[in-house]
Write an enzyme that holds these catalytic residues in place. Structure first.
Site, mmCIF file in Angstrom:
data_model
loop_
_atom_site.group_PDB
_atom_site.id
_atom_site.type_symbol
_atom_site.label_atom_id
_atom_site.label_comp_id
_atom_site.label_asym_id
_atom_site.label_seq_id
_atom_site.Cartn_x
_atom_site.Cartn_y
_atom_site.Cartn_z
ATOM 1 N N TYR C 135 0.837 -1.194 0.000
ATOM 2 C CA TYR C 135 0.000 0.000 0.000
ATOM 3 C C TYR C 135 0.879 1.254 0.000
ATOM 4 O O TYR C 135 1.624 1.492 0.945
ATOM 5 C CB TYR C 135 -0.896 -0.061 1.242
ATOM 6 N N LYS C 164 -1.780 -1.397 -3.826
ATOM 7 C CA LYS C 164 -2.790 -0.348 -3.738
ATOM 8 C C LYS C 164 -2.078 0.989 -3.866
ATOM 9 O O LYS C 164 -1.185 1.298 -3.086
ATOM 10 C CB LYS C 164 -3.528 -0.419 -2.390
#
Lengths: 295, 295, 295, 295
Positions: C135, C164
Site C-alpha cells: 500500500y 494499492k
C-alpha cells in the site's frame, strides 16, 4: 575584474505617453543608485524588465547605461535569451559598447539538460573576453542549476568566474563555498536572504533596493563585514518586510511605485505587468516612510 | 468553429546548412500529419520551437502552414509571447493570414497574477474575432492557471471558448468538466495522459505523435469514443512508453530524430537544444520499429 | 486469493460517552457495506483511524470484523506500524484470527530507504502465509514508493502479490501496468481518480464511499468494465464532488458525519481529529441528498 | 525557565543481544554530551528514536535521563504522539518525573488543520505547568506549521513559550523574529543551517552533533554571539559536510555509527532503520578523524 559589495539594479522607465523607454528618467534612476553609493550597476536584469524589451530597446538601454555611468563603477549587462544565437549576439553587443561584465542566465521554454546549458555558456564565453557571472534564478528563468554544475562551468569555461544565486535556498551558497573552498565569488540575488548570504561568505548583494532605500543595504553589508552582528541583525530586520515585499509583489512594479511615492514618477511596468494595486502601493508607502525616516 | 479529435502538431525543420527554416521539409511534416488523418493542425506550438523563432520566421511559418493546409482541416496558430503588445501583434497576423483559431498561453519571465493574465487574454481577444484556445502549460510557460480561473476567462472574455490542459494533473480536467457541467470543450496536452483525458471527457488530443506513429493516436481516440475499453487500453499501453519518451526527452528533438529514423531527415533542433543523444536515438528507433510494425 | 471490484472500508465508531470502540455501531457500519454489495472488506485502514487505536483496540476491531463478516466476503486487515517488530506482531495476529489478506504500508517518522523498506516487507512476509497488498500512500504514511520498487518487491518477496496506489498520480498506475505487462493486480486508493484508475486497468477500488452512497461506486466499476463509457463518465461526475470532499475534509470525520446525516449517528473521530465543521457538515448533507435521490 | 545555547540530543542505545534499551550505554551518551558542555539535554527527540519505543520504554528513558542528569542542566522531554490523549499522558509523565520542559510536535497520520492542532497543544498545555517548546519538523512529523500559527499559539496557550524550527527554511525564522519583534525565543533544529539561524537571532541550536564532535557546535555558537564572523564562518564550514551528512543519512544511524567509530560501540538503530552502509560508515570515519583532529 573584481566586483564586491552592493550591485545596484536600475529599473527601465517607460513613457506614460507612448510606452517607449524614457532615457531621462533612466538617468534619474541611475543617479539614485549613485547616491546610494552602489559598488557596481547591473543593467537589464529582472528589475530592468529586460525580457520585455525589443532587441533595439535592449541595445539602447545597454549603451545608454554604459555611457551614463561613464566608468564611475563597473557596469554589468544582463543577458537571458532563449536561443544561444541571440545570447551570443547580445554578449558581443555588450562587449562592443564597453560593458565590464555580463551576467548570463539561461531562459527556458523547454527544459534544458546540463549538456545543453554547458554549451550555451561556452558559446557565449567564446564570443567575447568579458567576465561572465553565472546567474541562477529558477523562479524567472525556469531552469535550476545546481552548485555542482555551476562550479563545473566556472572550472571549465574560460570567462565564467562568479555566480549569482537567486534560488532562495541558503544551502546552495554553502555548497558553492564548501565545494570551491571559498575560492569562487558568489553573490546574493534573493533580497530577503541577504543577512545569511553575507554571513555565508557572499562577495556581494545584487539588489534594486537602493533605488528606494538608499545606503541601507550598504550599511547592512558593512555591518556584516565588520562583525557587528547585533547591528547587522537590526538593520536586516528593519529592511526585511520591505525586501520581501518588493520580491513578492514584483520588482519592477514595486520599485516604480516607490519612485512615484518618493516624488519621482517614472511610469509603470510594461504589460502584461500591471502597476501595484492601490492597497499594495499604500503598504509600500508606509514601509518607505518608516525606513527612510530611520537614517 | 468546432474542433475535436486529433490535433496534430508539426515540428519546424531547420536547414543543416544555414539554420534557416526549411519550408520544403515543413511541407513533408504537414503531409505526414495528413497521412495520419489528423482533424486539425496546430502550428507554432511547443513542438514547433515557436519560442526559438525570430518574429519574421514565426510569421513565415504561420503563413506557409495556412497556405499549405489550404482549408483541408482547421489551422490553429500558437501564441506564447512575453508582452501583451507582442501577443496582440501576432494574433492580428494570424487573423490576417486566415488562421482558423489561435491557441494562447502566457509566457512568463515574471510571475503574473490573475488580474494581469485576464487583461492579457482580454487584449488579445479584442484584437481579432478568432476563437481562442486557452493553453495551460506550466512546465514550459512558467505559469499555472487553475481550472476555475480559465473558466472565468471563458465566461467573461468573448473569444475564449476552449481549454488545452497540459499540466499533467487529471484532476484539472475533472474540475473543468464538473464546474462547466461538461459544456466547455477541453483538450489533452499531456501525451502520456491521453487515455484518461479522453475518458474524462476531453474533446480531443493535441499531439505531435502522429508525426511518427501515424493513425495510432486516432485509433485510441476512436476506441474510447466507441466504448471499446479493452482495445483502448491495449492501444494506449502500446503507445505509452513512446508517448512518455517524446515528452521527457524533449518534443522537438525527439520528433526530429524520429523523422530521421523513418527515412526523412529534417535536421535537428535549434540551440541551446541539442539532438537526442545516440543512446536515446537508439531507444526511439526500437520503439518506432515495434510500434510501426503493429499496424 | 483473488480480490477485485469494490473493497469497502469501514470506519471505527467510538462511544460518545467513554470514547471506547463501539462494536454495535461497527456492526451497523459493516452491514451498510454489505448493503452496498462490496466485494471485500478492509478493516483498519485510513478510514478506520487505525493509527489512533491502542494495540488492544486494534486487535479487538480486527477480530470482531473477521467474525462479523464471517466469510461472506474476504477480509483485508490494514497494517501501518512504525517498527518492523510491531508490524510483524500484527501480521501474526491477523493470521491467527482468520483474516484473508493484509494490506501493508510503511509508516514513517524517519525517511526509510528502499533497502530498509524491502527488509520491512520481507520480515512481515516471513511471519505468515497471508497474501500482502503493498500500500503506497505518501500523504498519510510519509513515504513514497515508486512503481519500480513495489514491483521489485512483488517479484522478490513471496507473499506480496498486489498493489494499492493512493498517491493520486495516474502515471504510477500506467507504470505498474506497463512494467508488469498487466500481470500484477493494482487497486485504486484515490477516490476522485477512480474513473481513470479503472480505465487504466485497476482490478478494483478501495473506498469508504459505499458507507454513504451505497452501490454507486459499484455501478461505476461495472460501467467501466462493460465499456459503457458515457454512463461511466456520468456516474463518475455525479460522485466526483462527494469523492473529493471526503478525501479533502478527512475520511473518518466525513464518513462519520455522513452516517449521522443519514440517521445512524455513530460518534465523531478521535482527537486531535475534530468532527466536520457545521459548514462542511451542511455541504455534505446537500451532496448526499442529491446523490442518494438519484437511485 | 530560560534555555539558550546548545541543546544536546542523546541517541537511545539498544542492546545488540536482546534489542532492549541499554541504560549503561545511555549514561555514556549523556556523559559525552556533558563533556561537550551542552546547555541543556533533550531526551526522546528524533535522534532518540522516540517514535520507535514502546510506551514503557519511553517512560523508562525519560525517567532515567532526568535522574542521571540530576539538575546539572535542564532536561527537555520530546513528545510526538498521534493522539491527543497519548500526548497528554506523556506530558503528565514528564512532569511527574521532574522534567524541566517538554518539546511538543504534532505527529500525523492524517493531515490536521490549525483548529485541530491548536486544541491538541491546548490540551497538552492544560495537563501540566511545564513550559512547552513548539516543534515544527514537517519532514518527520508530516505537518508543517507556519510561523504565524505557532506565534498565535504562543500568544494564546499559556505554557507554549518557545519554538524549535526544523523545516530548513531560514525565512521561517525571519518571520518568527519579525512578527514577534524578536521577543519569542526560537531554536534551530536544522543542523546544516546553524550559522544563519544563529545570525538570524536563534536563542540556541538543538543538535545531536555534540555526541560526536564535542564542543565544536558550542564554539560556533560563541563565535556568532561575539561577532567573530570570520571565525564563525570557518567553524561552520569545517562542520558543514558532517552536519549535512548526519541529517541526510539518518540521525540515529549516523550518530550510533559515530560512537562506534570513536571507540564506544552502542549498537545500531531499531528496525526498519538499518545501520549505515559500510560506505557511509567510512565516509563518516573520515569526517570525524578530520574534525576531531582540529581541536
Amino acid at each position: 575584474m573584481n566586483v564586491s559589495g552592493i550591485i545596484g539594479y536600475p529599473v527601465t522607465p517607460f513613457s506614460d505617453v507612448n510606452g517607449h523607454v524614457d532615457f531621462e528618467n533612466l538617468a534619474q534612476v541611475i543617479d539614485t543608485l549613485f547616491s546610494a553609493e552602489v559598488d557596481a550597476i547591473a543593467a537589464l536584469g529582472s528589475a530592468g524588465e529586460a525580457a520585455y524589451l525589443t532587441e533595439i530597446e535592449w541595445q539602447k538601454v545597454a549603451e545608454y547605461t554604459v555611457k551614463y555611468v561613464n566608468s564611475r563603477v563597473p557596469v554589468v549587462i544582463g543577458i537571458a535569451e532563449l536561443t544561444t544565437a541571440q545570447a551570443v549576439k547580445r554578449a558581443k553587443y555588450a562587449y562592443e559598447i564597453g560593458a565590464d561584465m555580463i551576467m548570463v542566465s539561461p531562459f527556458s521554454y523547454y527544459q534544458l539538460d546540463e549538456d545543453e546549458l554547458f554549451r550555451h555558456y561556452e558559446s557565449i564565453s567564446n564570443a567575447t573576453p568579458l567576465p561572465i557571472m553565472i546567474y541562477n534564478n529558477p523562479a524567472t528563468c525556469g531552469i535550476d542549476m545546481s552548485p555542482q554544475f555551476m562550479l563545473k562551468m566556472v572550472n571549465n569555461i574560460k570567462n565564467t568566474c562568479m555566480i549569482k544565486e537567486s534560488s532562495g535556498d541558503i544551502q546552495r551558497m554553502h555548497k558553492i563555498y564548501n565545494l570551491s573552498n571559498g575560492q569562487i565569488p558568489f553573490f546574493n540575488g534573493c533580497n530577503h536572504m541577504a543577512l545569511e548570504a553575507l554571513n555565508a561568505g557572499a562577495s556581494g548583494w545584487c539588489t534594486a533596493a537602493p533605488c528606494l532605500i538608499g545606503k541601507q543595504p550598504k550599511y547592512l553589508f558593512d555591518a556584516v563585514k565588520q562583525g557587528e552582528n547585533e547591528k547587522a541583525r537590526e538593520l536586516f530586520y528593519q529592511q526585511y518586510e520591505f525586501l520581501e515585499f518588493i520580491v513578492h509583489s514584483g520588482l519592477a512594479a514595486a520599485v516604480k511605485s516607490g519612485f512615484s511615492i518618493q516624488g519621482t514618477p517614472i511610469g509603470g511596468p510594461r504589460k502584461p505587468l500591471l502597476p501595484l494595486t492601490e492597497f499594495s502601493h499604500q503598504q509600500l508607502k508606509t514601509m518607505l516612510l518608516k525606513l527612510n525616516s530611520l537614517t
